[in-house]
Write an enzyme that holds these catalytic residues in place. Sequence first.
Site, short mmCIF file in Angstrom:
data_model
loop_
_atom_site.label_atom_id
_atom_site.label_comp_id
_atom_site.label_asym_id
_atom_site.label_seq_id
_atom_site.Cartn_x
_atom_site.Cartn_y
_atom_site.Cartn_z
N LYS A 117 -15.86 12.62 -45.67
CA LYS A 117 -16.19 12.13 -47.01
C LYS A 117 -17.31 13.01 -47.54
O LYS A 117 -18.09 13.56 -46.75
CB LYS A 117 -16.66 10.67 -46.94
N ASP A 159 -12.67 10.34 -55.53
CA ASP A 159 -13.16 9.00 -55.20
C ASP A 159 -13.93 8.53 -56.44
O ASP A 159 -13.65 9.05 -57.53
CB ASP A 159 -14.06 9.04 -53.94
N THR A 162 -3.26 4.51 -54.50
CA THR A 162 -4.20 3.58 -53.86
C THR A 162 -4.01 2.16 -54.40
O THR A 162 -3.90 1.20 -53.64
CB THR A 162 -5.65 4.05 -54.06
N ASN A 199 -9.61 4.10 -61.36
CA ASN A 199 -8.28 4.48 -60.90
C ASN A 199 -7.63 3.38 -60.07
O ASN A 199 -6.48 2.98 -60.33
CB ASN A 199 -8.41 5.79 -60.09
N SER A 209 -1.98 11.61 -50.44
CA SER A 209 -2.71 12.88 -50.34
C SER A 209 -2.16 13.71 -49.18
O SER A 209 -2.02 14.93 -49.28
CB SER A 209 -4.20 12.63 -50.09
P1 NDP Z 1 -13.40 5.13 -60.24
O1 NDP Z 1 -14.60 5.99 -60.42
O2 NDP Z 1 -12.13 5.49 -60.91
O3 NDP Z 1 -13.75 3.62 -60.62
C1 NDP Z 1 -14.79 2.94 -59.99
C2 NDP Z 1 -14.95 1.59 -60.66
O4 NDP Z 1 -15.87 0.81 -59.92
C3 NDP Z 1 -15.51 1.70 -62.07
O5 NDP Z 1 -15.03 0.64 -62.83
C4 NDP Z 1 -17.01 1.56 -61.82
O6 NDP Z 1 -17.75 1.10 -62.92
C5 NDP Z 1 -17.01 0.52 -60.73
N1 NDP Z 1 -18.24 0.65 -59.92
C6 NDP Z 1 -18.68 1.75 -59.26
N2 NDP Z 1 -19.84 1.49 -58.67
C7 NDP Z 1 -20.15 0.22 -58.97
C8 NDP Z 1 -21.23 -0.63 -58.65
N3 NDP Z 1 -22.25 -0.20 -57.90
N4 NDP Z 1 -21.19 -1.91 -59.10
C9 NDP Z 1 -20.17 -2.36 -59.87
N5 NDP Z 1 -19.11 -1.60 -60.21
C10 NDP Z 1 -19.12 -0.33 -59.77
O7 NDP Z 1 -13.19 5.04 -58.64
P2 NDP Z 1 -11.89 4.61 -57.83
O8 NDP Z 1 -11.13 3.59 -58.57
O9 NDP Z 1 -11.23 5.85 -57.39
O10 NDP Z 1 -12.54 3.96 -56.51
C11 NDP Z 1 -12.83 2.57 -56.41
C12 NDP Z 1 -12.97 2.17 -54.95
O11 NDP Z 1 -11.76 2.49 -54.26
C13 NDP Z 1 -14.07 2.91 -54.17
O12 NDP Z 1 -14.58 2.03 -53.18
C14 NDP Z 1 -13.31 4.03 -53.50
O13 NDP Z 1 -13.97 4.51 -52.34
C15 NDP Z 1 -12.03 3.30 -53.13
N6 NDP Z 1 -10.89 4.16 -52.86
C16 NDP Z 1 -10.42 5.05 -53.82
C17 NDP Z 1 -9.33 5.83 -53.54
C18 NDP Z 1 -8.71 6.69 -54.58
O14 NDP Z 1 -7.60 7.19 -54.32
N7 NDP Z 1 -9.31 6.88 -55.74
C19 NDP Z 1 -8.70 5.83 -52.20
C20 NDP Z 1 -9.20 4.79 -51.31
C21 NDP Z 1 -10.28 4.04 -51.64
P3 NDP Z 1 -18.74 2.13 -63.68
O15 NDP Z 1 -17.83 3.03 -64.46
O16 NDP Z 1 -19.58 1.24 -64.53
O17 NDP Z 1 -19.54 2.85 -62.63
#
Ligand code: NDP
Length: 452
Positions: A130, A170, A213, A244, A383
């Site tokens: 990571k 991510d 995902t 996402n 992926s």
């Molecule tokens: P994005 O950046 O697309 O979206 C993240 C979302 O989570 C946004 O709505 C963001 O809000 C919110 N968020 C982030 N940090 C916080 C926080 N501290 N408190 C509250 N809300 C928060 O990321 P992804 O959708 O890609 O990833 C989301 C989760 O899924 C993560 O845990 C990631 O590790 C996991 N994941 C993602 C994969 C992927 O393929 N993308 C694969 C496997 C796991 P804001 O815009 O306000 O920050």
Amino acid sequence: MAVSDHVDLSTFMEGVKKRNTGQTEFIQAVQEVAQDVFEFIDDKEEYHEAQILRRIAEPDRVVSFRVCWEDDNHNIRVQRGWRVQNNNAIGPYKGGIRFHPTVTESVLKFLAFEQTFKNSLTGLPMGGAKGGSNFNPSGKSDSEVMRFCQSFMTELYRHIGPDTDVPAGDIGVGGREIGYMFGQYKRITNRWEGVLTGKALEYGGSQMRPEATGYGAVYFLQNMLKHADEDVEGKSAVISGSGNVATHAAEKLVELGGKVLTLSDSGGFIHDPDGIDQEKIDWIKTLKNERRGRISEYVDEFSNASFHEGERPWSVEADLALPCATQNELNEDEAKALVKNGVIAVSEGANMPTTLEGVKVFQEAMIMYGPGKAANAGGVAVSGLEMSQNSERISWNQEKLGDMLTNLMEDIHGKCVEYGEVDGGKAVNYVKGANIAGFKKVADAMLAFGVV
Ligand code: NDP
């Protein structure tokens, strides 16, 4: 060493805490895995002798570097970047890159550790890694994000490669950022190769990767429900996040006849009692991916909905819960509220969104609980398929990849059941199943290598 001389779980964890002072997220992730693995290896001398878990819980390497870039006002800005390469026993390192102000070495070490088990569960040849930076893309112009990504890759490129380490997106790293980073890698190395996944279709990306995902988390949920003679259709769901993973999970739930009541971002959550249908999801995707706005704007567009500033959605009554934002976003009290409101299944789109105490609440209430390392593995699985397509210089169509994702998630569910059945097969502890199945493959590969 005789079996009776093995260190016990608490001594092992004391060592982890001492060696990783203050790295709370990493310690939490190791604790969650160690309790199941210790039970599994209790009578398996070879794993103890080779100190397998101790070795998996020590990253192969942690690279930390300065990322210097210039903002639009010509100020020089300095961020910190990292790549944590946790374990490559079963394949090249693989895992996403996160850009968010909350990124620390501890967060990336926990994610790389989890990724090692998750990638193993997919059955594909991928090790765990990571990376990321404490850079905050929010509010930055496209040119600022481009300059940051180029600077980040100017250091990262020397640590990665298609057979060495293949990063992906991510939090904060989507198609735009992957494009800037891939462009810079190609420019520095003069090589076009599958060094990143999550690429756009025009330059080697895979169909289904953006959806994988979120869709996968719903397929995992579907498998859990099926195993208990239940179904998604007609059920209500609370989802956190609006990125996402969250938007694609919402999309698949709606397609399967579920009703999505909430989505969120770091500013709060929206509750739409009418349900967030496909049209509304498309509106959110444009809001987030193009206008880069806040979820609070939803209520200006859809008047029956309410916005709850600074709150998380777990108090809203629903049958299903999908935490899809970030780590530790669902605590003990919130888990209790979900259980009290009658939730029957939780499928984690995010990584480690539920605290250890929250997990205990779900397990004691005997609800179906799919941990992130199993439930969100669809992303890295596709992926892995993107890597195969790049190596073979081919591209598979949406239908084929959709089928492959469905099968992969069914397979992962099956492995969790195989190693996680409890109560004489009447229930499944998915955490235990995922931990043991993920561990076993990596551990057996490490045994084959001897002491390295
Ligand atoms: P994005 O950046 O697309 O979206 C993240 C979302 O989570 C946004 O709505 C963001 O809000 C919110 N968020 C982030 N940090 C916080 C926080 N501290 N408190 C509250 N809300 C928060 O990321 P992804 O959708 O890609 O990833 C989301 C989760 O899924 C993560 O845990 C990631 O590790 C996991 N994941 C993602 C994969 C992927 O393929 N993308 C694969 C496997 C796991 P804001 O815009 O306000 O920050």
